[in-house]
Design a protein around this motif. Structure first.
Motif, PDB file in Angstrom:
ATOM      1  N   SER A  41      50.400  30.583  47.789  1.00  0.00           N
ATOM      2  CA  SER A  41      49.718  30.002  46.616  1.00  0.00           C
ATOM      3  C   SER A  41      48.267  29.650  46.934  1.00  0.00           C
ATOM      4  O   SER A  41      47.649  28.882  46.197  1.00  0.00           O
ATOM      5  N   VAL A  42      47.715  30.227  48.014  1.00  0.00           N
ATOM      6  CA  VAL A  42      46.314  29.995  48.372  1.00  0.00           C
ATOM      7  C   VAL A  42      45.402  30.790  47.431  1.00  0.00           C
ATOM      8  O   VAL A  42      45.609  31.983  47.232  1.00  0.00           O
ATOM      9  N   GLY A  43      44.406  30.127  46.872  1.00  0.00           N
ATOM     10  CA  GLY A  43      43.468  30.777  45.959  1.00  0.00           C
ATOM     11  C   GLY A  43      43.190  29.875  44.772  1.00  0.00           C
ATOM     12  O   GLY A  43      43.604  28.728  44.747  1.00  0.00           O
ATOM     13  N   TYR A  44      42.468  30.383  43.773  1.00  0.00           N
ATOM     14  CA  TYR A  44      42.170  29.582  42.587  1.00  0.00           C
ATOM     15  C   TYR A  44      42.062  30.513  41.385  1.00  0.00           C
ATOM     16  O   TYR A  44      42.063  31.740  41.539  1.00  0.00           O
ATOM     17  N   GLY A  45      41.992  29.945  40.205  1.00  0.00           N
ATOM     18  CA  GLY A  45      41.820  30.749  38.990  1.00  0.00           C
ATOM     19  C   GLY A  45      42.950  31.739  38.821  1.00  0.00           C
ATOM     20  O   GLY A  45      44.121  31.354  38.763  1.00  0.00           O
ATOM     21  N   THR A  46      42.597  33.022  38.799  1.00  0.00           N
ATOM     22  CA  THR A  46      43.580  34.054  38.489  1.00  0.00           C
ATOM     23  C   THR A  46      44.553  34.386  39.619  1.00  0.00           C
ATOM     24  O   THR A  46      45.302  35.363  39.487  1.00  0.00           O
ATOM     25  N   THR A  47      44.566  33.631  40.710  1.00  0.00           N
ATOM     26  CA  THR A  47      45.703  33.807  41.628  1.00  0.00           C
ATOM     27  C   THR A  47      46.957  33.250  40.994  1.00  0.00           C
ATOM     28  O   THR A  47      48.061  33.586  41.404  1.00  0.00           O
ATOM     29  N   PHE A  48      46.812  32.347  40.021  1.00  0.00           N
ATOM     30  CA  PHE A  48      47.955  31.777  39.302  1.00  0.00           C
ATOM     31  C   PHE A  48      49.037  31.295  40.265  1.00  0.00           C
ATOM     32  O   PHE A  48      50.221  31.616  40.118  1.00  0.00           O
ATOM     33  N   GLY A  49      48.616  30.520  41.258  1.00  0.00           N
ATOM     34  CA  GLY A  49      49.585  29.910  42.173  1.00  0.00           C
ATOM     35  C   GLY A  49      50.383  30.900  42.989  1.00  0.00           C
ATOM     36  O   GLY A  49      51.509  30.599  43.389  1.00  0.00           O
ATOM     37  N   GLY A  50      49.834  32.075  43.235  1.00  0.00           N
ATOM     38  CA  GLY A  50      50.524  33.051  44.079  1.00  0.00           C
ATOM     39  C   GLY A  50      50.999  34.287  43.335  1.00  0.00           C
ATOM     40  O   GLY A  50      51.460  35.248  43.954  1.00  0.00           O
TER      41      GLY A  50
END
Ligand SMILES: Nc1ncnc2c1ncn2[C@@H]1O[C@H](COP(=O)(O)O)[C@@H](O)[C@H]1O
Ligand SMILES: Nc1ncnc2c1ncn2[C@@H]1O[C@H](COP(=O)(O)O)[C@@H](O)[C@H]1O
Ligand SMILES: Nc1ncnc2c1ncn2[C@@H]1O[C@H](COP(=O)(O)O)[C@@H](O)[C@H]1O
Ligand SMILES: Nc1ncnc2c1ncn2[C@@H]1O[C@H](COP(=O)(O)O)[C@@H](O)[C@H]1O
Ligand SMILES: [Mg+2]
Ligand SMILES: [Mg+2]
Ligand SMILES: [Mg+2]
Ligand SMILES: [Mg+2]
Ligand SMILES: [Mg+2]
Ligand SMILES: [Mg+2]
Ligand SMILES: [Mg+2]
Ligand SMILES: [Mg+2]
Lengths: 212, 212, 212, 212, 212, 212, 212, 212
Positions: A159-168
């Motif tokens: 779940s690393v990331g932001y915006g359109t990673t959508f929690g993984g």
């Protein structure tokens, strides 16, 4: 029954006392015990109750084998991460492998934006029984690794990331659509499941190997 | 005004006669004319009406410049595809670049599962003004290319794939989350937009260059 | 190698000490250093350790160049915001441009519901190398700007809004579907990526320009 | 009861005979009859059975008033479209307004990428009771129009576009998040509902007006 | 210009001081001022600075007209809620109507599971210029109300509910698909927008009415 | 074993011959046989092979009991539809009930936009063992019915509608969020499952009833 | 009216005082009262005001019958959970059944990964009027149970899990697609609705039974 | 290099002639060739060109080994399907295993609604190296199988089902959330990938085994 495998506790949503109670019961039943998703309160309480239990606060695991004798680990599983933020999930995987009696090593921060760092490890990659690739954001690393090795690749989206990673979700979809054929996938942040399945494979390879 | 740019027709949803009517009007107004998303019926009808129009049935474009004199193209845009299924979108891009007066070349089928095929083209990659990367399925190629070059990368997700590609959503998300910093993205299958923007960049570089 | 570019740290998820450690190492390696997504704790700690580092608490960045000599910035990038809530993302962009050695200016709160405020700036808009448009909610501004300028537009959707903005998905979709052809898009709140790519373009234009 | 309103038939999913049967019954009950979503087969059959019914094959409607006397239409509703592909939905709206006894006019292809074409119509925009804005792709037009007028704006998202328009979801979200306050929205392609609600407003304004 | 309308501040994401600064400036410019989404900190600070401003802590609004003279409100807008949990959004609507100079009344907790409670108010429903229906969970109330009245219905989905309400998406979809024709919809929890648009309609009806 | 229940065939995706083969085998095993989702080709072929099988081309079912003796049906299940487009799903439900030996009746086109049509049937509603409500578009009918009756309500969302009904997702969400407590839901268009479960309930009520 | 049913309060979003006020009013009206989603503050306050109310802090319910006489419960509803994390939702169900005057029993932690634990309870399963199955994560238990029993199964998805469970969406979809025919579903975590509907069924079975 | 593995062609989107051309080239290069997603036209054309190629019209594969000598297959992979509709995907898997030189067997239609049919095969299940479980609709089978065996389980979601299966998304989510730890997942309908990965595992086990 599944001799040689520890009992596994999913600590999320349990009180510290409840968690410790399950550990106690397994202890008395003579079983090795391994807990995942151990939060800070649970970890502190377990430390008081079972001071010789092995805690990993990065991977949020608790490992409490019956015997303190050194064990012989079998197999050869490699755990890669794309970034440093993927370390907690990688540690959950590594500790699961140990608890399952399987040998492992890790290589961290070899994401595809710096290909030379990955390619430097090619011989290590190609000698593994299974490669577990832990990655968030674009989740592109398993596609590349799958093209470099001859063994199964287990991809773990984080779940690393932001915006359109959508929690993984973004790396999960990348992995399910990996253009390398030998890539299979587990749930987001499911380091435990990747480690467990890799251990089933590595032990099966090793057991046959040994029993010959 | 935008001198030197053709008028662009989005042919989707128009009848052949309607499409030809727009072409006719632009012709009379002395303007170069470029149409995208030209289906078989439209293409056949345009061929009868404007036999010297340049049709590309892979890229589904129609290009009808006023002058048949050879033009001098400027700039240097590279178009890569991950698979062969991405060719139609790549052709839409390439033809847009030509219509915009920009020089381009293509390299096809250099997806990340076979890294050596990509790395073979490193010098070509590193000499471009802009690299456009067209990819479906896992959409991992722009992340890798972004780590190899020093120029902007425009990523075009395609609807190639099945199941969880969700008609191009999976590669789109991969591209938006690319771990290389210099990657920007356009709509799914939007080869035209990638080519158009790349042309704006390449012409700007070239113009300054020339005007010095 | 990429001379002239700073090393970039993504601070999210790192401890203050860890972050400072990376800064320290880059310092000793003689490299300019730029950090994004710096939270309050990290900022406070970095301030003690590196008091001459340049902090922007709106844009949540930390900029720590080796030399304190004034640099000559090149190019001309314009950053627009639709609302005042989009300022943090715009600042991340502006600071990235500075760290990349590129000249920039900003115009704030020129959303499409008050068109006259935007149109007042038309000459500034039309003299830029690249326009970066930062917008949340309906994300309509890049479509309008794309129709007014002749240079590439990089659209940055923000998570500003409520309900069906879905944390930035609504403006992202608007931007991917922008009816102006020269608009490309980055991840939600990805001010850094927009700034980085714009800098690649502006420097390329300037370099050719200068080297002539 | 709702005197002055026609009975409305939603033809989708009905056989031609079934549809004609409903028309017949309404005819005998002395009621004006209006049908939407009339497909080619239904239209052909209705034409044989009711040759004096008024068909619009662009808007896919059938209008069959009891009286052939010219009616006095009231009110003043303006229907705008962003592109030419939005015409079928706009026609459904226009025909609904007529069937509801309301005066209307249309302005086509004034999308925000060419702002000058819209601004040319400012006086017409500002004299309407209600403005209905029909748009697909980025759906940005209602946000702009809402900032130019003082009356309610009804936004109709259409399924025109490709890729991430997701069959009209992208413009729908844009419209729900319009940064102009006086914008309300209907279902994707729901030209009928927009026309019906606008007619309720326009008649209410006109009625009071007249009854004074 | 829009005489008679207050300036509206969207307080979300602004500091108390910043918010008060905007109020101050509007005050000095002689304009009525209305703020929405005012949180507890902002409200407390505004109360110290502008003790005669009118605060509604349920609707989270701040209303600060120049004149303390009683105003004559025009029109007749009815605001319904399905449950008691929808009250905050309804209050935002009611206060917006007041600030816009429009008369309103509310009826609370008349959801469709207890139809008799709604039907008891039929005469009130049928005498309104506009009915605004505020509902979460199943969002079914506007469909029922639309079948009972002859005026436009503005539906406001709220984020009340759990599980598959998805923060208001479920009632939003119900409302967009309302089987009554005269229902239009705004964003989730967008009480302000519903009130603003209803006021545009009610004033238009009243103005014509008066000017006759 | 489940005596008294027919064997059920899900015909979707089977060839006519294959389907008939399964019917044949059940016949020889002395079992009643019921098939759902029977397409035109399958129906035609089954008609040749088993001319005394009972076909319903609206509900797309095939019912082939061993005995042609009239059976005594038990219980009392009411099937409502919101619109006429919901008839195919309602018929699948009704035929399932018959095949399960349960008495049923239907009331069609009593959607919530015309409440008086529903309320006319109140006594029938209140005398049922189970009410099955079949509805597309806004899916609001079960919420209303649940408030009028004292028995379980089984809600069946249908794929009737366009745009944001998303093939039945909108009414499904409405039903899952129904503000009446005694409403349970099945899959989109799952008339069979609703009928089957209602039959389990009605038979259980009847059996006890009889066995007393 | 619905004699024998308690009035139900949905406590979520109400202040402790407000909640107690509703309880007080129902008390004075001589009605049994049952509240769900009671948080810690509400529970503490209710305990002071109504010390003889029956609180369940696992199921977060408050039950306050008029009479303290032991009641005769009717029917036989079985509540199963897949894991121990599903207990809170199961308790809400069990307490609802009691408040509705229906007999129930629970079996906990019989998820499908350990089939032997479930099969051990087969006779209990097969003697129930209704089986309610509460499960998160994969939500697979109702499919298995539906194949083992002859009575209706009500499936309750819970928000237990991580990553792609999406707060209960994954088990909800599994349940809606259960390959056993007699399975119906309620909203995520909607223990109350499952208990309420099961009670309607069980009482209907029992009533007929008794009245014979 | 990967000796012993065939070259694989993804036929989707290729013309028959193009497909045959690739086969021809591999033939001349002396390589075994395996094609998946072969449609009817491609199959017919390949049959004329390569009459001794092995076609499977259920699994839509084409297998064309260089040598017609019988090969010794290694390993032991079991392929299960939940329903008969899952057969095409299972055949793609089985043919991939054969082409990879791995022994396999299949068990069809053992979905969890009829548990006894699955349990009958327990010894076969427990003797496999890898179990591949192919299932649509609720996708519950891998969770159950994972609890019965000691080897890795590869789950393949299929697009079999309707409504909320969303083309395979429902079973995919079930599988990613399987409560059995040793379950990994591939893309929807990705029979090839499951077979390929299982072959990598089985060959690795067998190779070590043999080489001892
Ligand atoms: N991190 C994890 N992710 C998924 N499953 C887990 C995890 N940790 C433990 N489990 C599973 O959860 C089961 C124990 O759940 P419980 O009985 O609630 O402690 C174990 O048998 C494991 O298979
Ligand atoms: N393939 C495409 N994708 C997106 N936009 C396009 C495409 N082709 C043309 N356009 C845009 O559509 C406009 C013309 O639309 P139209 O007037 O409907 O022909 C042009 O000005 C282009 O900017
Ligand atoms: N609750 C609200 N929802 C949507 N828009 C709002 C709301 N409150 C104020 N606005 C709009 O936001 C604008 C002011 O934004 P700002 O300049 O950021 O204060 C006003 O002109 C209103 O149209
Ligand atoms: N946990 C729950 N889930 C869904 N509905 C509930 C729940 N608890 C109570 N309700 C319903 O909410 C209604 C009361 O809402 P209120 O008037 O807001 O207290 C009752 O009639 C119940 O049908
Ligand atoms: Mg790194
Ligand atoms: Mg290829
Ligand atoms: Mg503003
Ligand atoms: Mg146009
Ligand atoms: Mg209530
Ligand atoms: Mg009807
Ligand atoms: Mg358990
Ligand atoms: Mg079967």
């Amino acid at each position: 029954d599944r001799c040689g495998y520890p009992e596994v506790i999913f600590a999320e949503g349990k009180t510290p006392e409840w968690t410790a109670g399950v550990v106690e019961r397994l202890r008395q039943a003579g079983q090795d015990c391994f807990a995942t998703r151990v939060n800070d309160d649970q970890a502190a309480y377990l430390a008081t109750r079972f001071p010789d239990g092995i805690q990993d606060r990065i991977g949020r695991t608790f490992w409490y084998p019956q015997s303190t004798e050194p064990r012989t680990l079998v197999g050869n599983v490699l755990v890669l991460t794309a970034g440093t933020g993927d370390l907690p999930v990688a540690h959950e995987t590594l500790n699961t492998l140990t608890a399952m009696g399987v040998q492992s090593q890790r290589i961290v921060d070899v994401g595809v934006a710096g290909l030379h760092r990955l390619l430097r490890h090619l011989p290590t990659l190609q000698s593994a029984d299974v490669v577990i690739v832990v990655a968030g954001m674009d989740g592109a690393l398993p596609s590349v690794v799958g093209g470099l090795v001859d063994c199964p690749v287990i991809a773990v989206p984080t779940s690393v990331g932001y915006g359109t990673t959508f929690g993984g979700v973004a790396p999960l979809l990348t992995m399910l659509n990996a253009c390398s054929a030998g890539v299979v996938t587990v749930n987001i942040d499911a380091g435990f499941k990747a480690g467990y399945t890799a251990a089933l494979i590595a032990r099966r390879v090793a057991k046959r190997n040994v029993s010959e």
